[in-house]
Each structure stands twice: as C-alpha cells, then as structure tokens.
Design a protein around this motif. Sequence first.
Motif, short mmCIF file in Angstrom:
data_model
loop_
_atom_site.label_atom_id
_atom_site.label_comp_id
_atom_site.label_asym_id
_atom_site.label_seq_id
_atom_site.Cartn_x
_atom_site.Cartn_y
_atom_site.Cartn_z
N ASN A 1 0.90 -1.15 -0.05
CA ASN A 1 0.01 0.00 -0.04
C ASN A 1 0.88 1.40 0.04
N GLY A 2 2.10 1.08 -0.06
CA GLY A 2 3.04 2.27 -0.29
C GLY A 2 3.26 2.74 1.30
N GLN A 3 2.94 2.20 2.20
CA GLN A 3 3.00 2.46 3.54
C GLN A 3 4.34 1.76 4.42
N ARG A 4 4.98 2.67 5.19
CA ARG A 4 5.96 1.88 5.88
C ARG A 4 5.66 1.67 7.32
N ILE A 5 6.07 0.78 7.83
CA ILE A 5 5.56 0.42 9.34
C ILE A 5 6.72 0.83 10.32
#
Length: 402
Positions: free
Chosen positions: A102-106
């Motif tokens: 989703n293009g998000q970084r955790i």
Amino acid sequence: NQLFEDCEPSPPSNGRTRYSEQPTIVSSVKSLFNCFLPDSLCTYFYPANFFEPSCGLGRDYTHFVNEAKEMKENRTLWMFMPSVGFPTLTLENVCLTAPNVNGQRILVPPIDEKNKNHLTEKSTLTDIGIKESHDPNSEFSTCTTERLSFLHVHKAGGSSLHEGFNYISRSKSTSVLVRHRFFTPSKIPLDKQKMMPAKKAKPSTRKSGRKLTSMKNVTLEALAHATKYPEKEFKSEQHVIFAVVRDPIERFISSIGQAMGAAGSGGNHVAKTLRDACIKDTPAATLKCVAKYVQTHGFWIELHFTPQVIDIAFTTMWQDVPLAIFSFRDLKTVLNYFGRGNTKVRDGSSKNYRSDEILTNMTVADYDDETLQIVCEIYKMDVIMQRDLGMEIERCDPFIPK
C-alpha cells in the motif's frame, strides 16, 4: 540568498549578522532535509531576506507584511480560520520498514522503549541523519535521528505532512512532538468585537523552564534555534525547519475548493459569499470569477488564498531563519520519509470533498489566458520566490517577465 546583488541590506533589528551571511559548516550528513548534499531535493530559503525593504527580492511586497501585522493586532486577520504555528518532531533512532504493497512503511518499535520517556525537544542528538540497512534479514529499512519542524504552507500537502508527523509521534517509536501554535484568529464577528470592552487577550501558556511563558515567546525562542542541517549533532532545541511549496497556478484551484466550503472550511464565513458570487455553469467560468473576485477584494479574504511566501514569513514570525524548501512535486518522497508515502488527507478530486461538483471537476485545463494572467499577477511574489529556488512556473512566463 533572496537579496539583490550589489545592494547593502539594513542590519537585522536584533543587531546580529544576517543568517545568510554567517559562516556555515557544510554538512555531509545523509538526510532528506540536508540541502547541502549534491543530490538534495531541497534548497535553503531566508524569508526575512526576501522581504528586506531595501534589497530583498520581494521588497515591492513589504507593505503586505505591514498589513498582516496590523490586521493581526486588530484581530481582523484570517477571521474564523485555523490556528497558525508549527510542530517540532524529535526522532532518536526511529526505524521504518520498506514500503508495503500500500506504499506505507511500518514503524519498528525501539529495543528499549524506556528511552522514549527520556527524550525531549531539549535533548542533544548525536549520530544524526538517516542510516540504511542493507541486511536482507533486517526488520527495518532506515533508522533516523534528527529534529525537524514542519511549516504548513496551506494547500501544498500540509494536512498530509501533519499526518506523517502524527504517525511517528503517536507510535511507540523514540520520538516526541511539540506544537508551537502562536496565533489563533478571532472567531468573534467584527460588530460584536466593537461592542466588547478593550482588554488584553490572555496569552495561552505552558510550562517552560522556571516560569510560565506565553506561546508567542516560546515560539520565538524555538525559532532562535532554527538551523541549517548540522554536521555532528543537533544541540538542545536545535532544529531544521522545512516547508513544501506548490506551483501557484495549481494551488489556486485547490485554494478555491477549500475557501468555498470544502471539508474543514465550512465555518470560514466566506464560503457562501464566494459560492453565491461565483458558482457558474462551468468550472472555467467559476475559476475566472473567483480569480477576479480575489483580484478585486484581495487575498486576505481567506487564509488559503494567501501567497505562500507570506504564509512562510508569517509562520516564522518574520524572523531571520533558514528553511529547507521542497517542491510539491517531491511531496510523496517527503511523506515516504515519515512512512506515509501514499497519504492524501485532503483530496479535492474525491466525491463530496468540495462543496459543489463544479469545484470537484475544476482543473488547470480550465484556465484561459485572461484568468492565467490574473492569477499569475496575484501571486507574482510566489513566482519570484520559486524561480529563485530553481522552480520554474512556466505558465506565468508570458505575464511575469524574468
């Protein structure tokens, strides 16, 4: 440095040497916010230089600075609009994974979460910058240590950047967020203001050191610690301020949508007036009408119409400070740095976000030459600023000679 060559500017009121003329150690630390790096996406900007009355590139617009100060004093500046200030985020070894599908970084929780309780905006930070992991078995992709302040230029991705800051600060990461909100516009109609007895406004306060200090003074103190990216460490309270600026032609369309009652602006007391005056049969006719309305009534009528360079100078309280300026085209890269690469908090093209379908469908293709000229001239100071930073506004070239 936003000053005309072969011109001697007046000395700053604080008696110090202008920041742009002070000796600078060129930092080689790896960080997106280090504008010294050869592949950097940002450029340092000095708003106090730009509006310097004798030699600044924006010297023809210094009367707007005086207008802003007068309106702020008499409580008529940006009435019913949002508060103004900036957040400061201190990060100590904050680690993020590579982007997911989703293009998000955790965020990866720190090994010792106790450190989070000891971190403050006054902490000295060492081993600064961004560290990358090249170990395929490592849980994280990058870890960052630095102190950053984000200056919200309205309608240039500001709400999404706030989300990035909040994402980091609300996590279990070793970080701390401090907000410097120094100006809250009046929400009292002018006719009722005149009926009120004159009195000094009670300053908002918070504990700072040994005494309670007004937020204005707290913010001025924070601005005094603004710096270009350091080489070895962030000293106590030292921070890099950054902002994102946008092509004024594109931004004006976003400003129209917001000012005319988009989500979050329904109570600005201007939206209905603008809609009644300018919602036409087509987006192009509506765009032209609003351009002429702002040309006639001035950009002060609504915060989101304010030129970006005034927005920047006001939010830095007219102080002589350096800012790292990014182009809106690099917004996704900046958001990704904070783990929120695909975030878009205010999407003008989404259904029901703006108050009328005409506004939802408005694009830059709706400009004709007349409307384009009006908007370029309203935002000439932004064109001058962005050209100086290496950002070309080609659609304004026929109307604003270089």
